[in-house]
Scaffold this active site. Structure first.
Site, PDB file in Angstrom:
ATOM      1  N   GLY A  10      32.865 -13.020 -16.038  1.00  6.96           N
ATOM      2  CA  GLY A  10      32.350 -11.527 -15.733  1.00  6.96           C
ATOM      3  C   GLY A  10      31.164 -11.007 -16.764  1.00  6.96           C
ATOM      4  CG  ASP A  11      29.283 -11.242 -21.331  1.00  7.05           C
ATOM      5  OD1 ASP A  11      29.009 -10.015 -21.420  1.00  7.05           O
ATOM      6  OD2 ASP A  11      28.859 -12.213 -21.834  1.00  7.05           O
ATOM      7  CB  ALA A  12      27.690 -14.982 -17.165  1.00  5.38           C
TER       8      ALA A  12
END
Length: 135
Positions: A10-12
């Site tokens: 999700g961060d990416a």
């Protein structure tokens, strides 16, 4: 799948979406891109965004459960923010990762909401993002 792995994904996805959004706004200086991205990607910003999503009833009960699982996952302490802010940011990233994996359309809806796009901008961005991901 492991909630921290989903947060990692999700961060990416979130970072890529925000970077593309800022570039499409016409920002062409890296320093300014970095300054503007902090408004979306810092843990403090992500906490504020998550609280807005919840307060405005944007998330379903199932999505809130995903956030809570991500928030409650064991992880290291952040050096740059308090633990509650860090865990809420992780919860948002976990949601984005899960939705990206299982429901890309809903993932894009939430990301579009975060940056304040109207539905037509969302549709355009969704097609753009899909084209990038297929390369």
């Amino acid at each position: 799948m492991n909630n921290l792995v989903m947060a990692y994904l999700g961060d990416a996805v979130y970072e890529l979406y925000i970077r593309e959004y800022l570039i499409n706004k016409g920002i062409s200086k890296v320093k300014l891109l970095q300054e503007e991205s902090i408004k979306y990607v810092s843990a403090v910003s992500q906490r504020r965004i998550l609280e807005n999503l919840i307060d405005n009833n944007i998330l379903s009960n199932e999505e809130i459960e995903i956030v809570n699982r991500g928030r409650n996952a064991s992880s290291h302490a952040s050096k740059s923010t308090d633990i509650i802010t860090y865990k809420k940011a992780t919860g948002l990233e976990c949601l984005i990762g899960n939705l990206y994996k299982d429901n890309k359309e809903r993932c894009m809806q939430i990301l579009a909401y975060i940056v304040g796009n109207n539905i037509w901008e969302y549709v355009e961005r969704m097609y753009s993002m899909n084209a990038i991901l297929k390369k």
